[in-house]
Write an enzyme that holds these catalytic residues in place. Sequence first.
Site, PDB file in Angstrom:
ATOM      1  N   TYR A  50     -30.225 -47.379  49.551  1.00 60.52           N
ATOM      2  CA  TYR A  50     -30.040 -47.491  51.008  1.00 60.52           C
ATOM      3  C   TYR A  50     -30.511 -48.867  51.474  1.00 60.52           C
ATOM      4  O   TYR A  50     -31.588 -49.328  51.081  1.00 60.52           O
ATOM      5  CB  TYR A  50     -30.810 -46.372  51.738  1.00 60.52           C
ATOM      6  CG  TYR A  50     -30.212 -45.013  51.406  1.00 60.52           C
ATOM      7  CD1 TYR A  50     -29.085 -44.553  52.083  1.00 60.52           C
ATOM      8  CD2 TYR A  50     -30.705 -44.250  50.353  1.00 60.52           C
ATOM      9  CE1 TYR A  50     -28.479 -43.358  51.736  1.00 60.52           C
ATOM     10  CE2 TYR A  50     -30.110 -43.043  49.999  1.00 60.52           C
ATOM     11  CZ  TYR A  50     -28.992 -42.603  50.701  1.00 60.52           C
ATOM     12  OH  TYR A  50     -28.381 -41.430  50.336  1.00 60.52           O
ATOM     13  N   SER A  51     -29.691 -49.481  52.331  1.00 65.51           N
ATOM     14  CA  SER A  51     -30.061 -50.786  52.880  1.00 65.51           C
ATOM     15  C   SER A  51     -31.218 -50.610  53.848  1.00 65.51           C
ATOM     16  O   SER A  51     -31.286 -49.613  54.569  1.00 65.51           O
ATOM     17  CB  SER A  51     -28.889 -51.398  53.659  1.00 65.51           C
ATOM     18  OG  SER A  51     -27.756 -51.491  52.839  1.00 65.51           O
TER      19      SER A  51
ATOM     20  N   CYS B  43     -20.682 -55.795  55.205  1.00 66.10           N
ATOM     21  CA  CYS B  43     -21.306 -54.594  54.644  1.00 66.10           C
ATOM     22  C   CYS B  43     -20.659 -53.358  55.248  1.00 66.10           C
ATOM     23  O   CYS B  43     -20.425 -53.286  56.455  1.00 66.10           O
ATOM     24  CB  CYS B  43     -22.807 -54.605  54.917  1.00 66.10           C
ATOM     25  SG  CYS B  43     -23.695 -53.295  54.045  1.00 66.10           S
TER      26      CYS B  43
ATOM     27  N   GLU C 237     -21.374 -56.575  50.575  1.00 66.09           N
ATOM     28  CA  GLU C 237     -22.015 -55.379  50.019  1.00 66.09           C
ATOM     29  C   GLU C 237     -21.276 -54.168  50.570  1.00 66.09           C
ATOM     30  O   GLU C 237     -21.441 -53.810  51.737  1.00 66.09           O
ATOM     31  CB  GLU C 237     -23.489 -55.328  50.412  1.00 66.09           C
ATOM     32  CG  GLU C 237     -24.241 -54.248  49.674  1.00 66.09           C
ATOM     33  CD  GLU C 237     -25.744 -54.476  49.707  1.00 66.09           C
ATOM     34  OE1 GLU C 237     -26.257 -55.153  48.799  1.00 66.09           O
ATOM     35  OE2 GLU C 237     -26.387 -54.008  50.654  1.00 66.09           O
TER      36      GLU C 237
ATOM     37  N   TYR D 130     -19.723 -50.091  49.749  1.00 64.10           N
ATOM     38  CA  TYR D 130     -19.973 -48.913  48.902  1.00 64.10           C
ATOM     39  C   TYR D 130     -19.152 -47.729  49.374  1.00 64.10           C
ATOM     40  O   TYR D 130     -18.516 -47.813  50.412  1.00 64.10           O
ATOM     41  CB  TYR D 130     -21.470 -48.560  48.913  1.00 64.10           C
ATOM     42  CG  TYR D 130     -22.127 -48.550  50.283  1.00 64.10           C
ATOM     43  CD1 TYR D 130     -22.103 -47.414  51.097  1.00 64.10           C
ATOM     44  CD2 TYR D 130     -22.752 -49.695  50.781  1.00 64.10           C
ATOM     45  CE1 TYR D 130     -22.711 -47.415  52.344  1.00 64.10           C
ATOM     46  CE2 TYR D 130     -23.355 -49.704  52.028  1.00 64.10           C
ATOM     47  CZ  TYR D 130     -23.349 -48.555  52.799  1.00 64.10           C
ATOM     48  OH  TYR D 130     -23.948 -48.564  54.038  1.00 64.10           O
TER      49      TYR D 130
HETATM   50  C1  LIG Z   1     -25.792 -51.284  47.951  1.00 70.30           C
HETATM   51  C2  LIG Z   1     -25.687 -49.958  48.620  1.00 70.30           C
HETATM   52  C3  LIG Z   1     -26.229 -49.779  49.869  1.00 70.30           C
HETATM   53  C4  LIG Z   1     -26.086 -48.543  50.506  1.00 70.30           C
HETATM   54  N1  LIG Z   1     -26.619 -48.411  51.756  1.00 70.30           N
HETATM   55  C5  LIG Z   1     -26.435 -47.250  52.407  1.00 70.30           C
HETATM   56  C6  LIG Z   1     -26.960 -47.105  53.747  1.00 70.30           C
HETATM   57  O1  LIG Z   1     -27.584 -48.014  54.307  1.00 70.30           O
HETATM   58  N2  LIG Z   1     -26.745 -45.910  54.366  1.00 70.30           N
HETATM   59  C7  LIG Z   1     -26.045 -44.875  53.771  1.00 70.30           C
HETATM   60  O2  LIG Z   1     -25.907 -43.810  54.394  1.00 70.30           O
HETATM   61  N3  LIG Z   1     -25.558 -44.996  52.517  1.00 70.30           N
HETATM   62  C8  LIG Z   1     -25.761 -46.142  51.823  1.00 70.30           C
HETATM   63  N4  LIG Z   1     -25.270 -46.256  50.550  1.00 70.30           N
HETATM   64  C9  LIG Z   1     -24.626 -45.089  49.929  1.00 70.30           C
HETATM   65  C10 LIG Z   1     -25.734 -44.200  49.329  1.00 70.30           C
HETATM   66  O3  LIG Z   1     -26.349 -44.864  48.240  1.00 70.30           O
HETATM   67  C11 LIG Z   1     -25.205 -42.878  48.784  1.00 70.30           C
HETATM   68  O4  LIG Z   1     -24.158 -43.138  47.895  1.00 70.30           O
HETATM   69  C12 LIG Z   1     -24.709 -41.934  49.885  1.00 70.30           C
HETATM   70  O5  LIG Z   1     -25.743 -41.626  50.793  1.00 70.30           O
HETATM   71  C13 LIG Z   1     -24.216 -40.606  49.252  1.00 70.30           C
HETATM   72  O6  LIG Z   1     -25.242 -40.079  48.466  1.00 70.30           O
HETATM   73  P1  LIG Z   1     -25.429 -38.510  48.354  1.00 70.30           P
HETATM   74  O7  LIG Z   1     -26.493 -38.272  47.331  1.00 70.30           O
HETATM   75  O8  LIG Z   1     -25.623 -37.896  49.688  1.00 70.30           O
HETATM   76  O9  LIG Z   1     -24.029 -38.024  47.828  1.00 70.30           O
HETATM   77  P2  LIG Z   1     -23.699 -37.605  46.299  1.00 70.30           P
HETATM   78  O10 LIG Z   1     -24.354 -36.295  46.030  1.00 70.30           O
HETATM   79  O11 LIG Z   1     -24.083 -38.771  45.407  1.00 70.30           O
HETATM   80  O12 LIG Z   1     -22.144 -37.498  46.329  1.00 70.30           O
HETATM   81  C14 LIG Z   1     -21.466 -36.340  46.762  1.00 70.30           C
HETATM   82  C15 LIG Z   1     -20.002 -36.589  46.761  1.00 70.30           C
HETATM   83  O13 LIG Z   1     -19.653 -37.432  47.867  1.00 70.30           O
HETATM   84  C16 LIG Z   1     -19.013 -38.613  47.419  1.00 70.30           C
HETATM   85  N5  LIG Z   1     -19.610 -39.682  48.224  1.00 70.30           N
HETATM   86  C17 LIG Z   1     -20.708 -40.406  47.950  1.00 70.30           C
HETATM   87  N6  LIG Z   1     -20.968 -41.270  48.959  1.00 70.30           N
HETATM   88  C18 LIG Z   1     -20.008 -41.070  49.881  1.00 70.30           C
HETATM   89  C19 LIG Z   1     -19.737 -41.675  51.126  1.00 70.30           C
HETATM   90  N7  LIG Z   1     -20.506 -42.660  51.645  1.00 70.30           N
HETATM   91  N8  LIG Z   1     -18.642 -41.235  51.804  1.00 70.30           N
HETATM   92  C20 LIG Z   1     -17.878 -40.238  51.311  1.00 70.30           C
HETATM   93  N9  LIG Z   1     -18.093 -39.635  50.114  1.00 70.30           N
HETATM   94  C21 LIG Z   1     -19.137 -40.045  49.414  1.00 70.30           C
HETATM   95  C22 LIG Z   1     -19.353 -38.753  45.949  1.00 70.30           C
HETATM   96  O14 LIG Z   1     -18.285 -39.384  45.254  1.00 70.30           O
HETATM   97  C23 LIG Z   1     -19.470 -37.303  45.532  1.00 70.30           C
HETATM   98  O15 LIG Z   1     -18.210 -36.757  45.260  1.00 70.30           O
HETATM   99  C24 LIG Z   1     -25.416 -47.478  49.881  1.00 70.30           C
HETATM  100  C25 LIG Z   1     -24.885 -47.660  48.599  1.00 70.30           C
HETATM  101  C26 LIG Z   1     -25.012 -48.878  47.973  1.00 70.30           C
HETATM  102  C27 LIG Z   1     -24.418 -49.045  46.598  1.00 70.30           C
END
Ligand SMILES: Cc1cc2nc3c(=O)[nH]c(=O)nc-3n(C[C@H](O)[C@H](O)[C@H](O)COP(=O)(O)OP(=O)(O)OC[C@H]3O[C@@H](n4cnc5c(N)ncnc54)[C@H](O)[C@@H]3O)c2cc1C
Length: 412
Positions: free
Chosen positions: A202-203, A370, A410, A412
Amino acid sequence: MNAPLPEVLKQHLIDPEICIRCNTCEESCPVDAITHDSNNYVVDSGKCNFCMACVPPCPTGAIDNWRTVLRLEAYSVEEQFTWDELPAEKALGVNVETPAEAAGPQVQAQVQELPLSEAVAGAQVPPWSASHPYVNLYTHKNPVTATVAGNYRVTELGTDSDTHHIVLDFGNVPFPVLEGQSLGILPPGVDANGRPHHARQYSIASPRDGERPGYNNVSLTVKRVTADYQGRPVRGVASNYLCDLKKGDPVQVIGPFGSTFLMPNHPGSHLVMICTGTGSAPMRAMTERRRRRRGQGEGGKLMLFFGARTQQELPYFGPLMNLPKDFIDINFAFSRIPGQPRRYVQDVMRERAADLALLLRDPNTCFYVCGLKGMEAGVLEVLRDVATQHDLDWPALHQQLKRDGRLHLETY
Ligand SMILES: Cc1cc2nc3c(=O)[nH]c(=O)nc-3n(C[C@H](O)[C@H](O)[C@H](O)COP(=O)(O)OP(=O)(O)OC[C@H]3O[C@@H](n4cnc5c(N)ncnc54)[C@H](O)[C@@H]3O)c2cc1C
Ligand code: SF4
Ligand code: SF4
C-alpha cells in the site's frame, strides 16, 4: 592439456522470503522470463538474458539474488515454485565474473542491444534532489507491529467504492518514510494452501513528518476489493481486513519499500500528478508535504489530474476542494456522471496541453502516474501527443525524463 571448465551459470533467483508478490518484475521483464503461481514469483533460467530491467523496479530487492550453478543443474521453474526460502550457495570451485559474462557472448550482445532505459517506460532513478529513502527495515521474518490510530471512509456512503483512510501509529519503533514510498501489510490467517498470507503493498498517503506532524504515524488509502478484475464477487484478503480495522487494533507491517517514486526537494521544482482512485495516496503525501512547507522556498507548481467514476467515489474530494487555487491546479475527470459524456484523466490532460507542454520543457518538472494499470499507456500517449504538437522530440524527451528521474509510473 587442461580439461574444459564446467559450464556454469550465475542463476537469477527471487527470494521468496522477501518478495511481496507485487508483480512489478513480471511486468518489467521484456522477454517474459518471470512467472508466478499462487506461491512464488520465479525466473526461468532458460529465458533470462540478464538485461537487469527487473532489478531497479523491484520494491524489496527480492529480485536481486544470484546463485552459481552448473548450467545443467539450474533450478527449474517448478522447483522454485515450491521454495519457502532460497537455497544456499553451492561451492563449485569456479569463478563467474558477471551474470552476462557467465551467459556467454551471445547474451552479452543481447544485453547491449537492449539498454535498461529502453526496456521500461518510467524512470529507474529518483529525481536528483530527492531525499535518501530507507527500505526493507522490516521483512516477513521481522515485521513491526503498528497500532490503528484511525480508520474512516473517504468516499461517500451509498457508492460502490468503499475507500478508507487508515492511520497506523508506530509508537517508538522507527519507521522512517518518504512521500511516494509504500509499505507491506501482513494480513492474519492463512491462504488456501495453509500458508500465511503474503504481504500486500500500500502506498503511503502521508508526508515524511507523519500524518499528524511530528508523530510517528503514517496513513494509507485503501479500497475494499469486493470484485476481481473480471467483476466476479470476491473478498480481497488484505483490503477487507484493513477497512474493517478498529482504533487500537495491532497490524503487522513490513517495509518501507520504494527508492525511485520520490519527490524532488529543490526550490522551484514542479509536480505533475496523474492518478485514479487509490493512486491518489502518494499524490496526497506529496501535496501535503508541499502544503506544510509552503513559503519555505520549495515553491514550484503543483498540477493534479485525478480521475474517478463520480465525485462521490473520489477519495478526499472535500479536503482537495479546500486547497487554495494558487497552491495547486486541480483537474478532475469523472467517467460515470449520469447524462454526461465520460471523461478520463487523458481527456483532461489533452485540454491542458499548452500548460503541460510548458512543464514538459522545464527540467524542474517531475511527472507521477499512479492508479489503475490500464491508465499507463493512455497517459504516455497523451504526453507523447502534447510533446509532438509543441515541437518537442518525444522519443528523446521520454529518454531524458527517465534518465533524469522525472517520469514515475506506479500502477496496479
Ligand atoms: C505498488 C503498489 C501500490 C499499491 N497501493 C495501493 C493503495 O494505496 N491502496 C489500495 O487500496 N491498494 C493498493 N495496491 C493494491 C494492493 O496491494 C492489493 O493488491 C489490493 O488491496 C487487493 O488486495 P486483497 O488482499 O484485498 O485482494 P486479494 O485477496 O489479493 O485478491 C482477491 C481477488 O481480487 C483481485 N484483485 C486484487 N486487487 C484488485 C483490485 N485493486 N481491483 C480489482 N480486483 C483486484 C485479485 O486478482 C484476486 O482475484 C497497491 C499495489 C501495488 C503493487
Ligand atoms: S517484490 Fe520484487 S521479486 Fe517480488 S514480485 Fe515484486 S518485483 Fe518481483
Ligand atoms: S534480468 Fe532481464 S531477462 Fe532476466 S528476469 Fe530480469 S528482466 Fe527478465
